[in-house]
Design a protein around this motif. Structure first.
Motif: not given
Length: 494
Positions: A474-479
């Protein structure tokens, strides 16, 4: 010279072969039981040695030193063997080796030979070459006998018939032994003692009749011209001592400089392979001796891609291998796929790095072998000569996908990338560009975070192979950079 494995049919790529193997419940059960048993015994045997790490390092250094000066030690070996009454032959590839051995057998007037277990002769397809010349070769190692009678292929370095259980072996003996000589006893059961006795009776008449023996060797000592075979059954010693003529086919990397060097490997090999403190039978011979053993001895030194491998500064460490099979017994991929999926007489992790170097990566199977690993590193941890198999696997993967310089048949060539890796190369080029342009990378990370709810769990097209057995992370909510800037103001927080 470039390596060729004669007598080997065309094999599918490893993923295809492995997919079929993992569906065989009997095979997986046989492999799981055998490998877990052997690895547990090995761990116990190694733990008894307080200086195991030092022995391992000594073995690595001896092998590396020998490979750096291989030409000198091979010349010394030839001089020593010749002085002791033997004859040395040099074979650039499998075809030449088979021609030499066939000619030597024909010169004796014999039409059958007995053989010691030898991976080098399997590599060159010697049995098939002899059969084509009207000469029948009888395997005498119990596991090799099972494979030969079953018209099968070896699937393990130490235990070639590891994929067979006792019931299958009984059926093979009962069905096939009569075609090769003495038939199996009536009412043969699958108890180990009865199976071993059936094999002993079947082989004994061959030992007493044979006038030509063929072997490999675990080691060759340059300073004396001595060859060494270690085994657990005693069948090898019968082949090495009873025939009038002995022909040994040995890879050039098996040479060690001195007897003192040999001492190291006679401690590490049995513990790593059969989990024994020493091999029950360690046979050594130096040339010929009147009234003791064969009266004629021939040594065939086999290259078959080994000097090409030696030219690779990363891949050459595969030539350290002493064929203990410890890497196979700890490999999760081998345990599930079995040895036949590797399409070579050298299965498992060592086969995944040795075969593509000896044979090249032009074929579908050889191009796929460097990927037959999870890169978990268990193989490196147990290797008694510290071959960094994961390092070589990654090195060979780069060769497959990118191509590049290599040595084939003694010549420097520029290999083309293998087919089927265009998408991978494109992805790596894109990643290299993005990492070299921080602004573009930052923009891409932010875009990925803001659209993460729309991301699929699997990839389409060529990416389907990667996500076929795993979800995309999953890609995090922000970098991370944005999080760090927001929480620490871009500073270390002190």
């Amino acid at each position: 010279m470039s390596g060729t494995f004669v007598g080997m049919p065309a094999f599918p790529a490893f993923p295809e072969a492995a997919r079929e193997a993992v569906g065989n419940a009997t095979l997986r059960g046989n492999l799981r039981h055998a490998t877990h048993t052997i690895r547990a015994k090995r761990a116990k045997a190694v733990a008894e040695v307080s200086d195991w790490a030092a022995l391992r390092e000594a073995g690595r250094r001896i092998k590396d030193h020998t490979l750096r000066h291989l030409d000198r030690y091979l010349e010394q070996l030839e001089e020593s063997v010749t002085a002791a009454g033997g004859t040395v032959h040099w074979a650039a590839d499998s075809d030449e080796a088979n021609r030499i051995v066939t000619r030597l057998v024909r010169e004796t007037g014999e039409s059958e030979v007995v053989k010691v277990k030898s991976m080098a002769t399997q590599e060159i397809g010697l049995n098939e070459a002899l059969e084509a010349a009207g000469i029948r070769a009888y395997e005498t190692d119990l596991a090799e006998l099972i494979v030969q009678l079953g018209k099968d292929r070896p699937s393990h370095i130490l235990v070639p018939a590891i994929h067979r259980n006792r019931g299958e072996i009984r059926d093979i003996f009962a069905r096939e032994m009569s075609e090769w000589g003495r038939p199996a006893p009536e009412g043969l059961t699958d108890t180990p003692a009865e199976l071993a006795e059936a094999a002993r009776l079947h082989l004994r008449e061959k030992f007493l009749r044979a006038r030509v023996g063929i072997s490999g060797a675990n080691f060759m000592v340059a300073e004396t011209g001595t060859l060494v075979v270690v085994e657990s059954e005693g069948n090898g010693r019968m082949c090495l001592t009873l025939p009038e003529t002995l022909i040994s086919v040995v890879g050039i990397e098996k040479v060690v400089p001195t007897w003192r060097d040999l001492e190291v490997f006679l401690q590490t090999l049995p513990r790593s392979s059969t989990a024994e403190r020493m091999n029950p039978y360690t046979s050594t011979w130096t040339g010929t001796t009147d009234g003791d053993g064969p009266s004629t001895f021939h040594l065939v030194l086999l290259d078959n891609g080994r000097t090409d491998t030696l030219a690779d500064q990363v891949g050459r460490q595969a030539l350290r291998c002493i064929r203990c099979s410890a890497c196979l017994n700890v490999c999760p991929v081998y345990e599930r796929a079995g040895g036949h999926a590797y399409g070579s007489v050298y299965p498992g992790p060592i086969g995944a790095i040795l075969s593509p170097q000896l044979r090249g990566t032009a074929s579908e199977i050889d191009a796929s072998l460097p990927y037959a690993s999870s890169l978990c590193g268990a193989c490196y941890e147990v290797c008694p000569v510290a071959i960094d198999i994961p390092e070589v696997l990654v090195h060979l993967r780069e060769r497959v996908t990118q191509g590049g310089p290599a040595v084939r048949e003694g010549n420097r060539v520029l290999l083309k990338p293998a087919k089927g890796h265009a998408a991978e190369r494109a992805a790596m080029r894109a990643a290299r560009w993005a990492l070299a342009h921080p602004g573009a990378l930052r923009t891409g990370q932010r875009l990925a975070s803001r659209t993460r709810r729309l991301h699929p769990r699997t990839l389409p097209g060529p990416g389907r192979a990667w996500t076929g057995t795993r979800d995309l992370p999953p890609v995090p909510a922000e970098p991370f950079r944005d999080w760090w800037q927001r929480t620490h103001g871009g500073k270390d927080g002190k």
